[in-house]
Write a protein that holds these residues in place. Structure first.
Motif, short mmCIF file in Angstrom:
data_model
loop_
_atom_site.label_atom_id
_atom_site.label_comp_id
_atom_site.label_asym_id
_atom_site.label_seq_id
_atom_site.Cartn_x
_atom_site.Cartn_y
_atom_site.Cartn_z
N MET A 118 -13.19 -6.24 0.23
CA MET A 118 -12.50 -7.44 0.74
C MET A 118 -11.18 -7.65 -0.01
N LYS A 119 -11.24 -7.52 -1.33
CA LYS A 119 -10.04 -7.70 -2.16
C LYS A 119 -8.97 -6.67 -1.77
N GLY A 120 -9.43 -5.44 -1.54
CA GLY A 120 -8.50 -4.38 -1.14
C GLY A 120 -7.80 -4.72 0.16
N TRP A 121 -8.56 -5.28 1.10
CA TRP A 121 -8.00 -5.70 2.39
C TRP A 121 -6.92 -6.75 2.21
N ILE A 122 -7.22 -7.74 1.36
CA ILE A 122 -6.24 -8.82 1.15
C ILE A 122 -4.94 -8.25 0.57
N TYR A 123 -5.08 -7.36 -0.43
CA TYR A 123 -3.90 -6.74 -1.02
C TYR A 123 -3.11 -5.96 0.04
N ALA A 124 -3.82 -5.19 0.88
CA ALA A 124 -3.14 -4.36 1.88
C ALA A 124 -2.42 -5.23 2.91
N VAL A 125 -3.09 -6.32 3.36
CA VAL A 125 -2.47 -7.22 4.36
C VAL A 125 -1.25 -7.90 3.74
N LEU A 126 -1.40 -8.37 2.50
CA LEU A 126 -0.27 -9.02 1.81
C LEU A 126 0.87 -8.02 1.60
N GLY A 127 0.52 -6.79 1.23
CA GLY A 127 1.54 -5.75 1.01
C GLY A 127 2.36 -5.54 2.27
N GLY A 128 1.69 -5.41 3.41
CA GLY A 128 2.39 -5.25 4.69
C GLY A 128 3.24 -6.47 5.00
N GLY A 129 2.68 -7.67 4.71
CA GLY A 129 3.42 -8.91 4.93
C GLY A 129 4.70 -8.95 4.11
N PHE A 130 4.60 -8.52 2.85
CA PHE A 130 5.78 -8.50 1.98
C PHE A 130 6.85 -7.54 2.50
N ILE A 131 6.40 -6.40 3.07
CA ILE A 131 7.39 -5.44 3.59
C ILE A 131 8.14 -6.08 4.77
N ALA A 132 7.38 -6.74 5.66
CA ALA A 132 8.01 -7.42 6.80
C ALA A 132 8.93 -8.54 6.31
N LEU A 133 8.45 -9.25 5.27
CA LEU A 133 9.23 -10.37 4.70
C LEU A 133 10.55 -9.88 4.11
N GLN A 134 10.49 -8.69 3.48
CA GLN A 134 11.67 -8.10 2.90
C GLN A 134 12.75 -7.92 3.98
N GLY A 135 12.34 -7.40 5.14
CA GLY A 135 13.28 -7.20 6.24
C GLY A 135 13.86 -8.52 6.71
N ALA A 136 12.97 -9.50 6.95
CA ALA A 136 13.42 -10.81 7.44
C ALA A 136 14.35 -11.47 6.42
N ALA A 137 13.98 -11.40 5.13
CA ALA A 137 14.79 -12.04 4.09
C ALA A 137 16.16 -11.36 3.98
N ASN A 138 16.16 -10.02 4.01
CA ASN A 138 17.44 -9.30 3.93
C ASN A 138 18.36 -9.68 5.08
N LYS A 165 -5.83 1.61 -4.79
CA LYS A 165 -6.89 1.82 -5.77
C LYS A 165 -8.25 1.46 -5.19
N LEU A 166 -8.29 0.35 -4.45
CA LEU A 166 -9.57 -0.17 -3.96
C LEU A 166 -10.04 0.49 -2.67
N LEU A 167 -9.10 0.89 -1.81
CA LEU A 167 -9.49 1.39 -0.48
C LEU A 167 -9.16 2.85 -0.25
N GLY A 168 -8.35 3.44 -1.15
CA GLY A 168 -7.86 4.80 -0.90
C GLY A 168 -6.59 4.72 -0.07
N PRO A 169 -5.74 5.76 -0.15
CA PRO A 169 -4.42 5.70 0.49
C PRO A 169 -4.47 5.55 2.02
N THR A 170 -5.41 6.25 2.67
CA THR A 170 -5.43 6.23 4.14
C THR A 170 -5.66 4.82 4.68
N TYR A 171 -6.72 4.15 4.18
CA TYR A 171 -7.02 2.83 4.70
C TYR A 171 -6.01 1.79 4.23
N ALA A 172 -5.58 1.90 2.97
CA ALA A 172 -4.61 0.93 2.46
C ALA A 172 -3.32 0.97 3.28
N THR A 173 -2.79 2.20 3.55
CA THR A 173 -1.53 2.25 4.32
C THR A 173 -1.77 1.84 5.76
#
Lengths: 141, 159
Positions: free
Chosen positions: A1-21, B87-95
């Motif tokens: 679950m934690k990994g999912w939150i990080y991944a979703v936030l990471g993608g959000g930050f990338i989109a935010l970077q574009g919008a902010a720029n 780290k938590l999900l591996g590169p494939t799922y994380a990306t």
């Protein structure tokens, strides 16, 4: 679950970077925006690197010099991103970026360029990119 | 319209290339050394291009707002989140998740007209287009993985 939150936030930050720029470019100019975001990001990362310790900049001597310049692409990336967002909006820009990004990775990994371990790429990757292009056409219509 | 899309694709191809270069740096250097180098190079290149294109005008920041000075922190946020997720999900799922999240947020902000973006009404075509793109990302990223798993099975049985 934690990994999912990080991944979703990471993608959000990338989109935010574009919008902010794009937003910052509208006020002070595109090259100014690129210079400032990269500069403040650099200072933040440097402070963290010094605080975290562990690594040393000497490590970079072991890297093939060509690869050290990867970051420089950011200038062209930010410029084209901002200009695209201002002309076709964020969604279409992100879609076109993702297609080209995955296609580029696909070519490099399937040929083993730049010392990357050759990876098996095949039909699923072609279908995936074709679907993404179809998605852009639907999105545009 | 096409010019904008082509320009975005040009940038995307460079992002793919940059990711590979950064990966090679990261193999030999710690994560924060890598991030510092990447952003430092981005700064140097932007400064150089800005000076070439605009000369002294580059330093004319007429409408500068306070929060612009913190925009670079977003890039650091990207690195932290993607590193942790990998780290938590591996590169494939994380990306895969991060790519899908990107397009999801983009559609949301476009329809809200957020951050000075030109507000576009949410339509059925947009939802369908984004869903097809999400499907494409999943097929691209997970298509090979499924194939690998089924290819490995007989080996396991033999062992």
């Amino acid at each position: 679950m934690k990994g999912w939150i990080y991944a979703v936030l990471g993608g959000g930050f990338i989109a935010l970077q574009g919008a902010a720029n794009a937003r910052i470019s509208a006020d002070i100019g595109t090259w100014q925006a690129a210079t400032i975001t990269q500069f403040t990001g650099f200072v933040t990362a440097l402070l963290i690197a010094l605080a975290v310790g562990g690594g040393s900049f000497k490590e970079l001597k072991r890297v093939k010099p060509l690869y050290l310049f990867g970051g420089a692409f950011a200038a062209a990336v930010i410029y084209s991103n901002v200009t695209a967002i201002q002309s076709v909006g964020l969604t279409l820009t992100v879609a076109a970026v993702l297609i080209a990004q995955l296609a580029m990775t696909f070519v490099i990994e399937s040929r083993g360029w730049f010392g990357i371990a050759k990876q098996k790429m095949g039909l699923p990757q072609f279908i995936g990119i074709a679907m993404m292009i179809a998605g852009v056409i639907v999105l545009k219509s | 319209m096409w010019q904008g899309l082509l320009l975005a694709a040009f940038g995307g191809a460079l992002v793919g290339l940059q990711n590979i270069f950064n990966k090679r740096v990261h193999e030999k250097a710690s994560p924060w050394t890598t991030t510092t180098l990447v952003l430092g190079m981005g700064f140097a290149a932007s400064l150089l291009m800005g000076l070439l294109m605009e000369g002294e005008q580059l330093f004319n920041l007429g409408n500068m707002k306070l929060w612009f000075w913190f925009s670079g922190v977003i890039g650091v946020g990207v690195v932290v989140c993607i590193t942790q997720a990998t780290k938590l999900l591996g590169p494939t799922y994380a990306t895969s998740i991060a790519l899908i999240s990107q397009i999801g947020f983009a559609l949301w902000w476009d329809t809200q007209g957020w951050m000075g973006l030109e507000k576009v009404p949410f339509t059925f075509n947009q939802a369908a287009g984004v869903l097809i793109i999400v499907g494409g990302i999943l097929v691209f990223k997970l298509g090979g993985a499924v194939k690998l798993r089924s290819a490995r099975k007989p080996l396991k049985d033999a062992g």
